[in-house]
Design a protein around this motif. Structure first.
Motif, PDB file in Angstrom:
ATOM      1  N   GLU A 223       0.840  -1.197   0.000  1.00 21.18           N
ATOM      2  CA  GLU A 223       0.000   0.000   0.000  1.00 21.18           C
ATOM      3  C   GLU A 223       0.881   1.255   0.000  1.00 21.18           C
ATOM      4  OE1 GLU A 223      -0.885  -1.759   4.163  1.00 21.18           O
ATOM      5  OE2 GLU A 223       0.259  -2.441   2.416  1.00 21.18           O
ATOM      6  N   PRO A 224       0.394   2.366  -0.566  1.00 21.82           N
ATOM      7  CA  PRO A 224       1.200   3.596  -0.627  1.00 21.82           C
ATOM      8  C   PRO A 224       1.639   4.044   0.769  1.00 21.82           C
ATOM      9  CG  PRO A 224      -0.752   3.795  -2.019  1.00 21.82           C
ATOM     10  CD  PRO A 224      -0.926   2.539  -1.212  1.00 21.82           C
ATOM     11  N   HIS A 225       2.903   4.448   0.886  1.00 23.54           N
ATOM     12  CA  HIS A 225       3.444   4.870   2.179  1.00 23.54           C
ATOM     13  C   HIS A 225       4.710   5.690   1.948  1.00 23.54           C
ATOM     14  CE1 HIS A 225       5.631   1.124   1.227  1.00 23.54           C
ATOM     15  NE2 HIS A 225       6.669   1.723   1.811  1.00 23.54           N
ATOM     16  N   TRP A 226       5.102   6.414   2.994  1.00 25.91           N
ATOM     17  CA  TRP A 226       6.402   7.078   3.032  1.00 25.91           C
ATOM     18  C   TRP A 226       7.387   6.111   3.672  1.00 25.91           C
ATOM     19  CZ3 TRP A 226       8.263  12.456   2.598  1.00 25.91           C
ATOM     20  CH2 TRP A 226       7.435  13.236   1.779  1.00 25.91           C
ATOM     21  N   TYR A 227       8.493   5.863   2.981  1.00 29.01           N
ATOM     22  CA  TYR A 227       9.484   4.895   3.451  1.00 29.01           C
ATOM     23  C   TYR A 227      10.693   5.627   4.017  1.00 29.01           C
ATOM     24  CZ  TYR A 227      13.195   1.348   3.079  1.00 29.01           C
ATOM     25  OH  TYR A 227      14.245   0.500   3.340  1.00 29.01           O
ATOM     26  N   LEU A 228      10.983   5.372   5.280  1.00 26.13           N
ATOM     27  CA  LEU A 228      12.175   5.933   5.906  1.00 26.13           C
ATOM     28  C   LEU A 228      13.332   4.997   5.591  1.00 26.13           C
ATOM     29  CD1 LEU A 228      13.646   7.991   7.617  1.00 26.13           C
ATOM     30  CD2 LEU A 228      12.826   6.802   9.667  1.00 26.13           C
ATOM     31  N   ALA A 229      14.074   5.301   4.536  1.00 27.25           N
ATOM     32  CA  ALA A 229      15.128   4.410   4.065  1.00 27.25           C
ATOM     33  C   ALA A 229      16.335   4.422   4.982  1.00 27.25           C
ATOM     34  CB  ALA A 229      15.537   4.803   2.640  1.00 27.25           C
ATOM     35  N   VAL A 230      16.709   5.611   5.467  1.00 28.41           N
ATOM     36  CA  VAL A 230      17.891   5.756   6.316  1.00 28.41           C
ATOM     37  C   VAL A 230      17.651   6.889   7.305  1.00 28.41           C
ATOM     38  CG1 VAL A 230      20.351   6.351   6.389  1.00 28.41           C
ATOM     39  CG2 VAL A 230      19.472   5.019   4.466  1.00 28.41           C
TER      40      VAL A 230
ATOM     41  N   LEU B 182       7.719  12.697   9.235  1.00 30.85           N
ATOM     42  CA  LEU B 182       6.364  12.247   9.578  1.00 30.85           C
ATOM     43  C   LEU B 182       5.341  13.345   9.318  1.00 30.85           C
ATOM     44  CD1 LEU B 182       7.050  10.199  12.833  1.00 30.85           C
ATOM     45  CD2 LEU B 182       6.462   9.321  10.561  1.00 30.85           C
ATOM     46  N   ALA B 183       5.735  14.602   9.510  1.00 28.77           N
ATOM     47  CA  ALA B 183       4.812  15.704   9.213  1.00 28.77           C
ATOM     48  C   ALA B 183       4.452  15.720   7.731  1.00 28.77           C
ATOM     49  CB  ALA B 183       5.448  17.032   9.611  1.00 28.77           C
ATOM     50  N   LYS B 184       5.419  15.399   6.873  1.00 25.35           N
ATOM     51  CA  LYS B 184       5.149  15.357   5.433  1.00 25.35           C
ATOM     52  C   LYS B 184       4.239  14.185   5.088  1.00 25.35           C
ATOM     53  CE  LYS B 184       9.599  17.504   4.241  1.00 25.35           C
ATOM     54  NZ  LYS B 184       9.997  17.806   5.633  1.00 25.35           N
ATOM     55  N   ALA B 185       4.481  13.025   5.710  1.00 20.69           N
ATOM     56  CA  ALA B 185       3.616  11.869   5.481  1.00 20.69           C
ATOM     57  C   ALA B 185       2.198  12.153   5.970  1.00 20.69           C
ATOM     58  CB  ALA B 185       4.189  10.637   6.181  1.00 20.69           C
ATOM     59  N   ASP B 186       2.095  12.762   7.150  1.00 22.07           N
ATOM     60  CA  ASP B 186       0.777  13.101   7.693  1.00 22.07           C
ATOM     61  C   ASP B 186       0.048  14.095   6.798  1.00 22.07           C
ATOM     62  OD1 ASP B 186       1.081  11.424   9.880  1.00 22.07           O
ATOM     63  OD2 ASP B 186       1.778  13.013  11.219  1.00 22.07           O
ATOM     64  N   ALA B 187       0.784  15.081   6.272  1.00 26.05           N
ATOM     65  CA  ALA B 187       0.164  16.077   5.397  1.00 26.05           C
ATOM     66  C   ALA B 187      -0.394  15.431   4.134  1.00 26.05           C
ATOM     67  CB  ALA B 187       1.179  17.156   5.034  1.00 26.05           C
ATOM     68  N   ALA B 188       0.247  14.340   3.704  1.00 25.21           N
ATOM     69  CA  ALA B 188      -0.233  13.608   2.529  1.00 25.21           C
ATOM     70  C   ALA B 188      -1.288  12.563   2.895  1.00 25.21           C
ATOM     71  CB  ALA B 188       0.945  12.927   1.834  1.00 25.21           C
ATOM     72  N   GLY B 189      -1.553  12.415   4.209  1.00 21.20           N
ATOM     73  CA  GLY B 189      -2.530  11.417   4.661  1.00 21.20           C
ATOM     74  C   GLY B 189      -2.060   9.993   4.473  1.00 21.20           C
ATOM     75  N   LEU B 190      -0.732   9.783   4.536  1.00 20.10           N
ATOM     76  CA  LEU B 190      -0.175   8.465   4.239  1.00 20.10           C
ATOM     77  C   LEU B 190       0.565   7.874   5.443  1.00 20.10           C
ATOM     78  CD1 LEU B 190       1.225   9.131   0.664  1.00 20.10           C
ATOM     79  CD2 LEU B 190      -0.706   7.655   1.259  1.00 20.10           C
ATOM     80  N   PRO B 191       0.565   6.550   5.538  1.00 20.44           N
ATOM     81  CA  PRO B 191       1.336   5.894   6.592  1.00 20.44           C
ATOM     82  C   PRO B 191       2.836   5.975   6.310  1.00 20.44           C
ATOM     83  CG  PRO B 191       0.277   4.268   5.186  1.00 20.44           C
ATOM     84  CD  PRO B 191      -0.197   5.602   4.718  1.00 20.44           C
ATOM     85  N   ALA B 192       3.630   5.593   7.301  1.00 18.51           N
ATOM     86  CA  ALA B 192       5.086   5.566   7.170  1.00 18.51           C
ATOM     87  C   ALA B 192       5.583   4.173   7.529  1.00 18.51           C
ATOM     88  CB  ALA B 192       5.720   6.608   8.085  1.00 18.51           C
ATOM     89  N   TYR B 193       6.712   3.810   6.917  1.00 15.05           N
ATOM     90  CA  TYR B 193       7.272   2.466   7.087  1.00 15.05           C
ATOM     91  C   TYR B 193       8.781   2.567   7.236  1.00 15.05           C
ATOM     92  CZ  TYR B 193       8.851  -2.220   5.650  1.00 15.05           C
ATOM     93  OH  TYR B 193       9.468  -3.444   5.587  1.00 15.05           O
TER      94      TYR B 193
END
Length: 200
Positions: free
Chosen positions: A118-125, A146-157
C-alpha cells in the motif's frame, strides 16, 4: 555550544558530512556489522557505502534532510520506483562490499519481498552521530518526515535491525508489523508501520 538540530534539505554538497555522520551512526548496527565484518575498515567502508547511496540514488529520488549531526532519507510513494539502485550503483556497492556482496543482495531481496504494497512514506535511512545522541537530532528529522507523510494522509514504514531503536520509533507511533530473520544467518529485521496522524 550545542550544534543545531533544526532539519534542513540535504544537497549533493553535503555528501561528505552525511557519509561521515552515517558511518559513525551505523557502526554498531547489527545489519551493517553483518555486511561489513572487519572492525578496522568498517567506518571507511560505511562512509563509501553511504556516499554511494546518497549521491547516486537518494539525493535524486528522495526527500533528504540533515542537521549538523544527523541525516534522514525518506522516499514518498511516487518516487519509490525511481529510488531502486541502477546497474552502476549496484556495481559500486558490490565493489565496496567485496565478498559480502552476495549476503547483501540476499538481504535486500528478502526485505523487498516483505515490503508493504500500500502507498506509504518509506524511511530508508536515519542516523545520528553517537557524539550528538540525546540532543534531539534524530527526533527532529523523524518529526519532519512524519509531518510530510501526515500532510499527505499516508502511513510511514521503516526497517530496523537494532532492538534498542524500537522504543524510539514506538514513541513516534510506529508499531512492529513483522520480524524478518535475514538469510544466511543474518540478524532480525523489524518492520515497523505508522498510520497517519489524522489530527493534522
Amino acid at each position: 555550544m550545542p550544534i543545531t538540530s533544526t532539519p534542513k534539505p540535504a544537497t549533493i554538497e553535503d555528501a561528505s558530512l552525511i557519509s561521515r555522520t552515517l558511518a559513525r551512526a551505523f557502526d554498531d548496527d547489527p545489519m551493517m556489522r553483518w555486511f561489513f565484518t572487519a572492525d578496522a575498515s568498517r567506518e571507511a567502508s560505511l562512509g563509501r557505502y553511504f556516499t554511494t547511496l546518497f549521491t547516486r540514488q537518494y539525493v535524486h529520488n528522495a526527500v533528504c534532510e540533515r542537521t549538523e549531526a544527523a541525516a534522514a532519507f525518506w522516499v514518498p510513494p511516487e518516487a519509490q520506483a525511481k529510488a531502486v539502485p541502477d546497474a552502476g550503483t549496484i556495481q559500486e556497492l558490490q565493489n565496496i562490499l567485496g565478498d559480502r556482496a552476495p549476503v547483501f543482495g540476499a538481504a535486500v531481496e528478502a526485505a523487498a519481498r516483505h515490503t508493504p504494497q500500500e502507498p506509504h512514506w518509506y524511511l530508508a535511512v536515519i542516523g545520528a552521530d553517537p557524539a550528538a545522541r540525546g540532543q534531539g537530532h534524530g527526533a527532529a528529522l523523524l518529526r519532519s518526515g512524519l509531518a510530510k507523510a501526515d500532510a499527505a494522509g499516508l502511513p510511514a514504514y521503516l526497517e530496523s535491525s537494532k532492538p534498542s531503536n524500537l522504543p524510539f520509533y514506538e514513541h513516534f507511533g510506529f508499531t512492529v508489523r513483522a520480524e524478518l530473520r535475514l538469510p544466511d544467518g543474518g540478524p532480525i529485521l523489524w518492520q515497523m508501520w505508522r498510520e497517519p496522524d489524522q489530527a493534522r
